[in-house]
Design an enzyme around this catalytic site. Structure first.
Site, mmCIF file in Angstrom:
data_model
loop_
_atom_site.group_PDB
_atom_site.id
_atom_site.type_symbol
_atom_site.label_atom_id
_atom_site.label_comp_id
_atom_site.label_asym_id
_atom_site.label_seq_id
_atom_site.Cartn_x
_atom_site.Cartn_y
_atom_site.Cartn_z
ATOM 1 N N CYS A 1 -66.212 19.372 -28.682
ATOM 2 C CA CYS A 1 -66.065 20.823 -28.482
ATOM 3 C C CYS A 1 -64.886 21.159 -27.583
ATOM 4 O O CYS A 1 -64.206 22.156 -27.781
ATOM 5 C CB CYS A 1 -67.350 21.397 -27.894
ATOM 6 S SG CYS A 1 -67.899 20.499 -26.440
ATOM 7 N N GLU B 1 -60.987 26.329 -34.757
ATOM 8 C CA GLU B 1 -61.559 25.029 -34.375
ATOM 9 C C GLU B 1 -61.664 24.168 -35.630
ATOM 10 O O GLU B 1 -62.447 24.461 -36.536
ATOM 11 C CB GLU B 1 -62.949 25.215 -33.757
ATOM 12 C CG GLU B 1 -63.555 23.909 -33.282
ATOM 13 C CD GLU B 1 -64.946 24.062 -32.680
ATOM 14 O OE1 GLU B 1 -65.788 24.770 -33.266
ATOM 15 O OE2 GLU B 1 -65.197 23.447 -31.627
ATOM 16 N N LYS C 1 -84.972 20.398 -31.034
ATOM 17 C CA LYS C 1 -84.605 20.175 -32.438
ATOM 18 C C LYS C 1 -83.200 19.586 -32.506
ATOM 19 O O LYS C 1 -82.221 20.260 -32.194
ATOM 20 C CB LYS C 1 -84.624 21.494 -33.217
ATOM 21 C CG LYS C 1 -84.540 21.236 -34.726
ATOM 22 C CD LYS C 1 -83.980 22.404 -35.496
ATOM 23 C CE LYS C 1 -82.484 22.410 -35.549
ATOM 24 N NZ LYS C 1 -81.855 21.244 -36.175
ATOM 25 N N GLU D 1 -73.836 27.125 -25.581
ATOM 26 C CA GLU D 1 -72.655 26.266 -25.418
ATOM 27 C C GLU D 1 -72.014 26.159 -26.789
ATOM 28 O O GLU D 1 -72.547 25.495 -27.681
ATOM 29 C CB GLU D 1 -73.071 24.871 -24.909
ATOM 30 C CG GLU D 1 -73.719 24.872 -23.540
ATOM 31 C CD GLU D 1 -72.755 25.236 -22.419
ATOM 32 O OE1 GLU D 1 -71.530 25.278 -22.659
ATOM 33 O OE2 GLU D 1 -73.226 25.507 -21.312
#
Ligand code: NAD
Length: 501
Positions: A308, A405, A199, A274
């Site tokens: 990331c 983040e 997906k 992850e």
């Protein structure tokens, strides 16, 4: 297709195949068939350069998802898949890698348009890097080995281990590396002998649909790879708790990753997560400043900072503090912000309205928190989601722009005095995805490597990735690894075999 998107394509030498693909009604690929969603619902894909419609694609429901997972399980259990020889699987994977390479320009254009990523990076990193990953894992099927062990029971025994694929993989990927992350999941899963249902993120599903056409063309058996497009909160959620999913391989935010891990564990499915990051760059006074500047370009300002492992918080030893700030900010001011399909663009837009609003919000938070805005900080143009590369100095570890983040082109810099202090500051964060150390003293760099708590530590560079090296985080950045033999191992389970002779 919106007229602005059409001009974006036409003004930038777009290939006929790209236009052809985008003018077809796009479908999902399940059990070797092209299908619409059972509900006929569709999602709109937007070009982030204009916030304008590119096309639409299916929004799957649980009926479609179940169909895909059952197909993947049937294929996994089939004689055709089970008996496929390792070298035959390698040949298929190499054929697919060749097809991706052949269609690289089209794939790069689709990705650049859909994700707003600058085309040059799409071609050289996203697509070319994916071909490398496919080729690396294509070499593995014939090298998956067990071991013969010397048991201490009296008598004649042969005792050994064999490695078997875990089963059906449910793979979920984010929007910042849509093609790349999909290939990371696909290549290791297929090399191990698993089948999968993938997906993509709903913001960026187009390159995955094009890829499914290449999988079909390469001749993979029906059901080996199934592509389901739709909303994460609906089918992503259902996928990870489906009883026929034996392994969940997820890349995305820490918040969703924790939910995914909890749900998958209800079925005792294997899980790889992850997740997010806030990676430190530690710059000592004997560092090569040019390398530091180059590293910021390839980490925190590549893909508009939506990376990331972006080195988005930087610690610089006081003696060279102002010099580093000056070098980085003058480089960022020279960057060309532009349309994603324009070859001369360094930095395209960010992905969406919400991401745009979020980053703008963080820039004002930084100013309110008392950080010094050295460069950038503004939006660009009236259309789309463009933000200047932004550099803050005089930050500290209590500021939200240092702790959280941002996932945008925002770098937060602060000074330090001693090595001990630098390590303490670098480790003072919930994330542990990656880090980098810049110094010409290798003993010092090595001391830092041993003490920094991160899944990858680079010395005198940042954000280098290769298919043979595992990538994955410590702490709140995840569980398990992608890439390298370590990833392959996560798609395998060990069976012990004992023969009394
Ligand atoms: P996200 O967590 O919002 O979404 C990731 C994927 O999960 C998407 O496909 C989404 O549709 C799906 N999803 C959403 N809700 C779900 C649910 N309840 N159950 C199952 N699936 C669901 O993340 P994002 O905004 O797409 O991506 C950005 C994040 O990804 C950042 O935090 C970034 O650091 C992280 N990331 C990590 C790595 C890595 O290798 N560690 C690589 C790329 C991105």
């Amino acid at each position: 297709m919106d007229s602005k998107v059409l001009s974006h394509l036409q003004d930038n030498n777009t290939q006929p195949q790209t236009l052809d693909f985008l003018s077809q009604p796009l479908q999902m690929y399940v059990d070797g068939q092209w299908i619409n969603a059972h509900s006929n619902e569709r999602i709109t894909a937007y070009d982030p350069c204009f916030n304008a419609e590119i096309t639409t694609f299916p929004s799957a429901s649980s009926i479609d998802l179940d169909k895909a997972i059952c197909a993947a399980r049937r294929t996994f259990d089939s004689k055709e898949w089970r008996d496929m020889l390792p070298l035959q699987r390698e040949t298929l994977m190499h054929k697919l890698a060749g097809l991706v390479e052949q269609h690289a320009d089209t794939l790069a254009q689709i990705e650049a348009l859909d994700a707003g990523k600058a085309i040059a990076g799409c071609r050289d990193v996203d697509i070319a890097g994916s071909v490398d990953v496919l080729r690396y894992f294509a070499g593995w099927p014939s090298k998956i080995e067990g071991a013969v062990r010397p048991v201490s029971i009296p008598g004649e025994h042969v005792a050994m281990t064999v490695k078997e694929p875990v089963g059906v993989v449910g793979a979920i990927v984010p929007w910042n590396w849509p093609f790349n992350m999909m290939i990371w999941k696909f290549a290791a899963a297929i090399a191990a002998g698993c089948t999968l249902v993938l997906k993509p993120a709903q913001q960026t599903s187009l390159s995955a649909i094009y890829f499914a056409k290449l999988v079909e063309q390469a001749g993979f058996p029906a059901g080996a790879f199934n592509l389901i497009t739709g909303k994460g909160s609906v089918i992503g959620n259902e996928m990870v708790s489906h009883p026929l999913i034996s392994k969940v391989s997820f890349t995305g935010s820490t918040e969703i990753g924790k939910q995914v891990g909890a749900m998958a564990s209800q079925n005792l499915a294997h899980v790889t997560l992850e997740l997010g990051g806030k990676s430190p760059m530690v710059v000592f006074e004997d560092a090569d400043i040019e390398r530091v500047v180059a590293a910021t370009q390839q980490s925190v300002f590549f893909n508009s900072g939506q990376v990331c492992s972006a080195g988005s918080r930087m610690y610089v030893q006081r003696k060279i503090y102002e010099e580093v700030i000056e070098a980085i900010s003058s480089k960022t001011q020279a960057m060309k912000i532009g349309l994603s399909l324009d070859d001369s663009t360094d930095m395209g837009p960010v992905i969406s309205t919400s991401q745009y609003a979020n980053i703008i919000d963080y820039i004002s938070i930084g100013q309110r928190e008392g950080a010094r805005l050295v460069s950038g900080g503004q939006t660009v143009g009236d259309d789309g989601f463009f933000i200047q590369p932004t550099v803050f100095a005089d930050c500290n570890n209590t500021m939200r722009i240092v702790r959280e983040e941002i996932f945008g082109p925002v770098l937060a810099i602060q000074p330090f005095d001693t090595e001990e202090e630098a390590i303490q500051l670098a480790n003072d964060n919930e994330y542990g995805l990656a880090a980098s150390v810049f110094s010409s003293d290798t003993s010092r760099a090595w001391r830092c490597v041993k003490q920094i708590k991160a899944g990858t530590v680079w010395i005198n560079t940042h954000d280098m990735v290769d298919p043979c090296l595992p990538f994955g985080g410590f702490k709140n950045s995840g569980l398990g690894k992608d890439l390298g033999p370590e990833q392959l191992e996560q798609f395998l389970q060990t069976k012990t075999v004992w023969l009394e002779v």
